[in-house]
Write a protein that holds these residues in place. Structure first.
Motif, PDB file in Angstrom:
ATOM      1  N   UNK A  64      14.099  52.255  18.232  1.00  0.00           N
ATOM      2  CA  UNK A  64      13.067  52.551  19.229  1.00  0.00           C
ATOM      3  C   UNK A  64      11.702  52.070  18.760  1.00  0.00           C
ATOM      4  N   UNK A  65      10.928  51.569  19.703  1.00  0.00           N
ATOM      5  CA  UNK A  65       9.530  51.221  19.479  1.00  0.00           C
ATOM      6  C   UNK A  65       8.689  52.011  20.471  1.00  0.00           C
ATOM      7  N   UNK A  66       7.482  52.347  20.048  1.00  0.00           N
ATOM      8  CA  UNK A  66       6.565  53.119  20.881  1.00  0.00           C
ATOM      9  C   UNK A  66       5.356  52.241  21.180  1.00  0.00           C
ATOM     10  N   UNK A  67       4.978  52.167  22.449  1.00  0.00           N
ATOM     11  CA  UNK A  67       3.880  51.315  22.892  1.00  0.00           C
ATOM     12  C   UNK A  67       2.777  52.166  23.496  1.00  0.00           C
TER      13      UNK A  67
ATOM     14  N   UNK B 258      16.379  54.148  28.398  1.00  0.00           N
ATOM     15  CA  UNK B 258      15.875  54.372  29.757  1.00  0.00           C
ATOM     16  C   UNK B 258      16.405  55.698  30.301  1.00  0.00           C
ATOM     17  N   UNK B 259      17.698  55.961  30.122  1.00  0.00           N
ATOM     18  CA  UNK B 259      18.277  57.215  30.611  1.00  0.00           C
ATOM     19  C   UNK B 259      17.667  58.422  29.912  1.00  0.00           C
ATOM     20  N   UNK B 260      17.507  58.334  28.589  1.00  0.00           N
ATOM     21  CA  UNK B 260      16.959  59.456  27.824  1.00  0.00           C
ATOM     22  C   UNK B 260      15.523  59.764  28.235  1.00  0.00           C
ATOM     23  N   UNK B 261      14.695  58.732  28.355  1.00  0.00           N
ATOM     24  CA  UNK B 261      13.288  58.949  28.712  1.00  0.00           C
ATOM     25  C   UNK B 261      13.172  59.421  30.157  1.00  0.00           C
ATOM     26  N   UNK B 262      14.002  58.888  31.041  1.00  0.00           N
ATOM     27  CA  UNK B 262      13.988  59.322  32.440  1.00  0.00           C
ATOM     28  C   UNK B 262      14.400  60.796  32.546  1.00  0.00           C
ATOM     29  N   UNK B 263      15.434  61.193  31.805  1.00  0.00           N
ATOM     30  CA  UNK B 263      15.867  62.595  31.773  1.00  0.00           C
ATOM     31  C   UNK B 263      14.734  63.484  31.271  1.00  0.00           C
TER      32      UNK B 263
ATOM     33  N   UNK C 257       4.730  54.074  26.299  1.00  0.00           N
ATOM     34  CA  UNK C 257       5.919  53.283  26.591  1.00  0.00           C
ATOM     35  C   UNK C 257       6.881  53.224  25.425  1.00  0.00           C
ATOM     36  N   UNK C 258       8.129  52.873  25.747  1.00  0.00           N
ATOM     37  CA  UNK C 258       9.171  52.784  24.737  1.00  0.00           C
ATOM     38  C   UNK C 258      10.022  51.552  24.999  1.00  0.00           C
ATOM     39  N   UNK C 259      10.527  50.965  23.931  1.00  0.00           N
ATOM     40  CA  UNK C 259      11.463  49.847  24.049  1.00  0.00           C
ATOM     41  C   UNK C 259      12.419  49.894  22.873  1.00  0.00           C
TER      42      UNK C 259
ATOM     43  N   UNK D  81      10.257  48.803  28.152  1.00  0.00           N
ATOM     44  CA  UNK D  81      11.499  49.145  28.851  1.00  0.00           C
ATOM     45  C   UNK D  81      11.346  50.357  29.756  1.00  0.00           C
ATOM     46  N   UNK D  82      10.689  51.383  29.246  1.00  0.00           N
ATOM     47  CA  UNK D  82      10.500  52.616  30.014  1.00  0.00           C
ATOM     48  C   UNK D  82       9.360  53.400  29.383  1.00  0.00           C
ATOM     49  N   UNK D  83       8.689  54.196  30.172  1.00  0.00           N
ATOM     50  CA  UNK D  83       7.606  55.018  29.647  1.00  0.00           C
ATOM     51  C   UNK D  83       7.344  56.189  30.565  1.00  0.00           C
ATOM     52  N   UNK D  84       6.378  57.010  30.180  1.00  0.00           N
ATOM     53  CA  UNK D  84       6.005  58.146  31.012  1.00  0.00           C
ATOM     54  C   UNK D  84       4.488  58.267  31.103  1.00  0.00           C
ATOM     55  N   UNK D  85       4.082  58.820  32.226  1.00  0.00           N
ATOM     56  CA  UNK D  85       2.672  59.116  32.485  1.00  0.00           C
ATOM     57  C   UNK D  85       2.642  60.535  33.032  1.00  0.00           C
TER      58      UNK D  85
END
Length: 129
Positions: free
Chosen positions: A71-74, A20-25, A62-64, A49-53
């Motif tokens: 890591x998984x990519x959605x 979450x921290x890495x993707x948010x950064x 998305x990522x979890x 868990x977290x994603x970006x648009x």
């Protein structure tokens, strides 16, 4: 054809908070919106868990983290292939999580850190001053 998929990666040693921290950064650096769900083509809600648009990727990605700490990519790349594939490649190669780890180490070692992250092709360019 549109379909929502979950890709498994070999990027390990993760927990949900680190991801979450890495993707948010990363999202902050590239001007993307942080999300935790998206609608699939069939309008069903898909959570992660977290994603970006962002521009060029209106449905997002998305990522979890799975039970093994990998890591998984959605997502569904249909209609947003270019940006989706670029971001997916960056996660699969470890660039998103590694750039966050580098940023944390740099800020721990220096009192003032100015970082600039750019997305070029399928690479993250990072400058720490």
């Amino acid at each position: 054809m549109s379909h929502f998929t979950v890709w498994k990666t070999n990027i390990g040693g993760l927990n949900k908070q680190l991801l979450v921290n890495a993707v948010t950064f990363f999202a902050k650096q590239i001007g993307a919106e942080v999300i935790t769900s998206t609608k699939a083509f069939d309008r069903s809600m898909q959570r992660f868990d977290v994603g970006i648009k962002m521009e060029g990727m209106p449905n997002g990605i998305g990522f979890s983290v799975d039970a093994d700490g990998k890591a998984q990519i959605h997502g569904d790349s249909w209609g947003q292939e270019e940006q989706f594939d670029k971001i997916r490649s960056m996660m699969e190669s470890g660039q998103i999580t590694n750039s966050y780890r580098i940023a944390c180490n740099a800020s721990n070692n220096r009192k003032t850190v100015r970082m600039q992250v750019q997305m070029e092709q399928k690479q993250i360019l990072m400058e720490v001053c």
